[in-house]
Structures are given as structure tokens and as C-alpha cells.
Design a protein around this motif. Sequence first.
Motif, short mmCIF file in Angstrom:
data_model
loop_
_atom_site.label_atom_id
_atom_site.label_comp_id
_atom_site.label_asym_id
_atom_site.label_seq_id
_atom_site.Cartn_x
_atom_site.Cartn_y
_atom_site.Cartn_z
N MET A 1 0.85 -1.20 0.00
CA MET A 1 0.00 0.00 0.00
C MET A 1 0.87 1.24 0.00
O MET A 1 1.90 1.30 0.67
N THR A 2 0.48 2.23 -0.77
CA THR A 2 1.20 3.50 -0.79
C THR A 2 0.33 4.56 -0.15
O THR A 2 -0.67 4.95 -0.70
N LEU A 3 0.72 5.00 1.03
CA LEU A 3 -0.03 6.05 1.72
C LEU A 3 0.96 7.04 2.29
O LEU A 3 1.73 6.71 3.17
N ARG A 282 0.61 7.66 -12.54
CA ARG A 282 0.47 7.53 -11.09
C ARG A 282 -0.28 8.75 -10.55
O ARG A 282 0.11 9.89 -10.80
N ILE A 283 -1.35 8.50 -9.81
CA ILE A 283 -2.22 9.55 -9.29
C ILE A 283 -1.98 9.72 -7.81
O ILE A 283 -1.83 8.74 -7.07
N VAL A 284 -1.96 10.97 -7.35
CA VAL A 284 -1.89 11.26 -5.92
C VAL A 284 -3.17 12.01 -5.53
O VAL A 284 -3.64 12.88 -6.26
N ALA A 285 -3.73 11.63 -4.40
CA ALA A 285 -4.94 12.27 -3.88
C ALA A 285 -4.91 12.19 -2.36
O ALA A 285 -4.09 11.47 -1.78
N GLY A 300 -9.61 3.77 -12.19
CA GLY A 300 -9.03 2.44 -12.02
C GLY A 300 -7.75 2.38 -11.23
O GLY A 300 -7.05 1.36 -11.28
N ALA A 301 -7.41 3.42 -10.46
CA ALA A 301 -6.22 3.39 -9.62
C ALA A 301 -6.61 2.82 -8.26
O ALA A 301 -7.03 3.54 -7.36
N LEU A 308 -1.71 4.52 -7.22
CA LEU A 308 -2.37 5.50 -6.36
C LEU A 308 -1.56 5.77 -5.11
O LEU A 308 -1.26 4.86 -4.33
N VAL A 309 -1.18 7.02 -4.93
CA VAL A 309 -0.55 7.48 -3.69
C VAL A 309 -1.60 8.27 -2.92
O VAL A 309 -2.12 9.27 -3.42
#
Length: 409
Positions: A1-3, A282-285, A300-301, A308-309
Amino acid sequence: MTLLTLRSHAMETNAADAWPERVFVCHSSLDASVAARLVAALESARIACWIAPRDVESGVPYPRQLVKAIIECRVFLLLVTNNSASSDHVVRELEQAVKHRRPILPVVVGGAMSADLDYYLGAVHQIHGSDADEVISLVEAYFAAPNRNPRPPSPLPAQPALPDKPQSRDTQALHVGVIPWPPFSMHAPPGGSPQGLFIDLLTRFGEVNNRDVQFTSISNEQSTRLVDEGLIDVVACLYRTPRRDRSYDFAACLYAGTMGAVVRASEERVTSFGDLMREEIRIVACQGEIGAELASDQFGARPGSARLVEMDTVNVRHIGILVAAGAADVAITDSLTCQLMLEEVGPVLRQAFPLFPLYVGHIGLLMSNGRTGLRDQLTADLRQLREGDDFRQLEREALAPFRGMLQAL
């Protein structure tokens, strides 16, 4: 997981200036190699560190040196692993940081945590990564943002007391969780009161109905959990989305807002909404916000994937810093934040779709399902209260700077 989670770093433009004080790196001795790599990443960005045993002086009692270094540090960086989560020494160092009100930045590897650490860190925003390599690379990317040199987190303020558990709290009071979202809701400054259009309406609601309205500053990530636990009645305020509608209800959806996307100015791969579905993008939110929901459900991320970050931060604009640094390709958030991102980070970024918003949604008060009486009363009363001439003027002035991004319904 990328958080990725960072606590409210302000920014300054002179990247050549090193911090005059050092970062205290707290870690378990069993994680010495990981801590050394993290120190190397920080010091390569000209951010000095204090780490044991490297910086321990001979002939001076070790506990005295630790306390002195903690008191004098600019940031207390805590490397949280399975080893440190079970270390009494780490807990004692963290206790000293809390006692002396040092800014705390936890760096969590693989979701490690313990009850003792969580007691101190539950209200502190964090950096999470699935492994040491990911955490270090994200930290490096953040500190390497073009022409930026982060100041440390502000010292953690005294957290506002959450309402008591449902069985003992004042059930006549309306408990409102306040998320920072100008001009609708803003956390209370030290010694002050929360502000914003929804805050003003809810205050008037309490006066008209002779009901105590209690405001508590919360983060986006905390909002649904506190509603689920019955610690707050409503959240001011959030986007109404299909995913949230499946589990929660909304009252007084009085406004609408748009969502947008920000990319690097040199980015040529993102020219349409469909490009946001490409595997290499790569999307960051922000975690807990609609941007993460759009990234997952529309583009679809998947949460936990490399695409997805998710970032949990008091300052949503930090997701733009990750795009500028190259740690992500696209930042998705509300259009207002997109505009502020461009102003803060500079010409290295641009808006991806300036003429076509990614999403248009209602903005209102989130609450639990099954409270139709409260929902209907809030909706009816707040709609009536906003019809007053004084509030309408206040509303027009508050929304004027955000024409095209926010709208009264």
C-alpha cells in the motif's frame, strides 16, 4: 500500500538554506540500517540529523544527551517498525518529545503500530509506506521538490477534546466535526472559534432552536470514523458522492463544487480523461477525500496499488508538491485547491483540464443513516436561515473569489 501522510509543512523558496536545528531520528537499534538510510536521504537535502549512536558524546550520561537532543531538535522523526513498536526505549523518547511539545513526524513502515505508540500518535499525521524502500523514496521525493525546502511541521497543538462516548454525552447538543474547507468551514484558531458559511448557519440554527452546538476540529480521515462511533452528529462539510451515499446520509446540500487535476507543466501524456486510466500514470490524492474516490472508481487506480498514492495531510496542496517532485504524475482534488497549488508551487505545474471539471458534486453535512428527523430539520432550517439578507450578502462575498469553482444552490 502506498499512503503518504505529512503534517502541514510550510514552504520556502530558497532551497540552498539548510535547517539551523537538527532532526532527531528516533528508532530501534534493530532498525539501524533503515534509520541510517533515512538520515542519509535527509542530510543529502541539507537537513541535519541527530541519531544515536552516531552523535552520542563520550563522557556525558546517555539519558541526559537524549533529552537535550530532543528538546533542541526542530523535528522529532519517529521511525515506526515492528521493532520500534515493541521497544520501551522508543516509547520513552516519544514521551519526552510530547512532554517538550516538539513537532512529531512519524514514518511508518508496513503499517506497524502498537497501542502505546498509537496513544501518542493517533492525532498526528504520518508518512506510511509498504516497506522501507518506499518510505525513503517518498521522503526523498518530497524533500527534493523543485526550488522548495520544507520547514518542519508546526508543534502539535493541544487537540480539541472530542465529545464523550454516546452513553454519557449531552444528547441535546449537536456535535459538529469541522473539516478545514474555506469558505465553508475552517478550524478554530488558538483562542478563537471555527468560521465559515456552514459554521455560521449551524450557529444560527442552535440559537433559533435553543440548542447547544459544539464544534470539534477534525481531519477528513477522521470524519466517517467519528460519525460511526457516535462521537459527532454531522461533519461540516464534505462532497456528496455515490460511495458515501451507500453508507451515510447528507443534510443541507446547499452548495456545489468542481474537481480538477494538476500535472507537471512538461507532462505530455495526460491530454484527456482517458489518459488517467493508463497503467503508467500515477495519481496522488488525499486519503478520505473525493479525489481518492475518483481515482479509484472512475480511473481504475486501486487503493494499495502502485498507481495511487494517498496522502493524509492538513494542507491538501501538498499533493501538488509530490507531482512537482516526480513522485506522482497527476494530483486530483477540488478546483479551488488546484488553483492554490499552482500559486504556491509555481510554474512547474499546470492544470490538466482547465475547461472541463472531472466531477461536479453537491457539498453538505455528512451524517449517519437513519436520522431522518435531524436530517430534515437541518436541511429545512439551514435553507430558511440562509435566506436572510445579512447571510446572503455574507455568502456572496465569500463565494465571489471562487466563481466557476463553487456555487450556491
